[in-house]
Design a protein around this motif. Sequence first.
Motif, PDB file in Angstrom:
ATOM      1  N   ASP A 277       0.839  -1.130   0.091  1.00 52.73           N
ATOM      2  CA  ASP A 277       0.214   0.014   0.073  1.00 52.73           C
ATOM      3  C   ASP A 277       0.968   1.240  -0.061  1.00 52.73           C
ATOM      4  O   ASP A 277       1.419   1.722   1.002  1.00 52.73           O
ATOM      5  CB  ASP A 277      -0.843  -0.077   1.190  1.00 52.73           C
ATOM      6  CG  ASP A 277      -1.837   1.177   1.313  1.00 52.73           C
ATOM      7  OD1 ASP A 277      -2.141   1.918   0.421  1.00 52.73           O
ATOM      8  OD2 ASP A 277      -2.321   1.468   2.350  1.00 52.73           O
ATOM      9  N   ASP A 278       1.012   1.996  -1.105  1.00 56.12           N
ATOM     10  CA  ASP A 278       1.766   3.016  -1.203  1.00 56.12           C
ATOM     11  C   ASP A 278       1.032   4.349  -1.087  1.00 56.12           C
ATOM     12  O   ASP A 278       1.658   5.416  -1.338  1.00 56.12           O
ATOM     13  CB  ASP A 278       2.791   3.357  -2.448  1.00 56.12           C
ATOM     14  CG  ASP A 278       1.787   2.997  -3.832  1.00 56.12           C
ATOM     15  OD1 ASP A 278       0.717   2.749  -3.740  1.00 56.12           O
ATOM     16  OD2 ASP A 278       2.416   3.180  -4.946  1.00 56.12           O
ATOM     17  N   ASN A 279      -0.298   4.203  -0.697  1.00 53.85           N
ATOM     18  CA  ASN A 279      -1.053   5.319  -0.526  1.00 53.85           C
ATOM     19  C   ASN A 279      -1.204   5.742   1.003  1.00 53.85           C
ATOM     20  O   ASN A 279      -1.283   4.946   1.834  1.00 53.85           O
ATOM     21  CB  ASN A 279      -2.525   5.031  -0.915  1.00 53.85           C
ATOM     22  CG  ASN A 279      -2.720   4.671  -2.335  1.00 53.85           C
ATOM     23  OD1 ASN A 279      -2.168   5.385  -3.211  1.00 53.85           O
ATOM     24  ND2 ASN A 279      -3.546   3.866  -2.631  1.00 53.85           N
ATOM     25  N   PRO A 280      -0.737   6.957   1.258  1.00 51.15           N
ATOM     26  CA  PRO A 280      -0.548   7.564   2.440  1.00 51.15           C
ATOM     27  C   PRO A 280      -2.034   7.781   3.140  1.00 51.15           C
ATOM     28  O   PRO A 280      -3.025   7.614   2.699  1.00 51.15           O
ATOM     29  CB  PRO A 280       0.060   9.051   2.558  1.00 51.15           C
ATOM     30  CG  PRO A 280      -0.196   9.303   1.161  1.00 51.15           C
ATOM     31  CD  PRO A 280      -0.389   7.936   0.406  1.00 51.15           C
ATOM     32  N   GLU A 281      -2.012   7.614   4.619  1.00 51.20           N
ATOM     33  CA  GLU A 281      -3.258   7.726   5.026  1.00 51.20           C
ATOM     34  C   GLU A 281      -3.926   9.110   5.193  1.00 51.20           C
ATOM     35  O   GLU A 281      -3.017   9.985   4.987  1.00 51.20           O
ATOM     36  CB  GLU A 281      -3.346   7.356   6.810  1.00 51.20           C
ATOM     37  CG  GLU A 281      -3.258   5.810   6.763  1.00 51.20           C
ATOM     38  CD  GLU A 281      -3.371   5.525   8.376  1.00 51.20           C
ATOM     39  OE1 GLU A 281      -4.075   6.289   9.099  1.00 51.20           O
ATOM     40  OE2 GLU A 281      -2.746   4.570   9.003  1.00 51.20           O
ATOM     41  N   LEU A 282      -5.218   9.124   5.104  1.00 48.22           N
ATOM     42  CA  LEU A 282      -5.872  10.374   4.858  1.00 48.22           C
ATOM     43  C   LEU A 282      -5.847  11.118   6.081  1.00 48.22           C
ATOM     44  O   LEU A 282      -6.082  10.856   7.278  1.00 48.22           O
ATOM     45  CB  LEU A 282      -7.208  10.526   4.221  1.00 48.22           C
ATOM     46  CG  LEU A 282      -7.255   9.765   2.736  1.00 48.22           C
ATOM     47  CD1 LEU A 282      -8.706   9.694   2.388  1.00 48.22           C
ATOM     48  CD2 LEU A 282      -6.411  10.692   1.684  1.00 48.22           C
TER      49      LEU A 282
END
Length: 103
Positions: free
Chosen positions: A33-38
């Motif tokens: 998961d290369d998406n940062p936490e919102l």
Amino acid sequence: MAIKKYVLDPDQELTNEQILMIREAAKHPVVTDDNPELTDEQLALMRRVHESRRAERRRQNVTLRLTPQAIQKAKALGKGYSGILSRIVESILNDPAELSKYL
């Protein structure tokens, strides 16, 4: 953590340095998961966009008088026939050439 990519030649034996790098890499978890936490602010913005569009998507109840044959054909389409009828009506209303046939 930075992503490091290496291309190994399958025809060559691994060097001691490459073997050491592979062993070190094996100690770290694989992160897919290369998406940062919102942030809370970002989530709040998403909620506002959703709420503002809710009225556009809300369906309204209307009374429509149909012939028994039309109702029978619509029900023969199966479960969800009212949604199909809604899409048919919207399609006709969006097509002036087709709509003019019925006016």
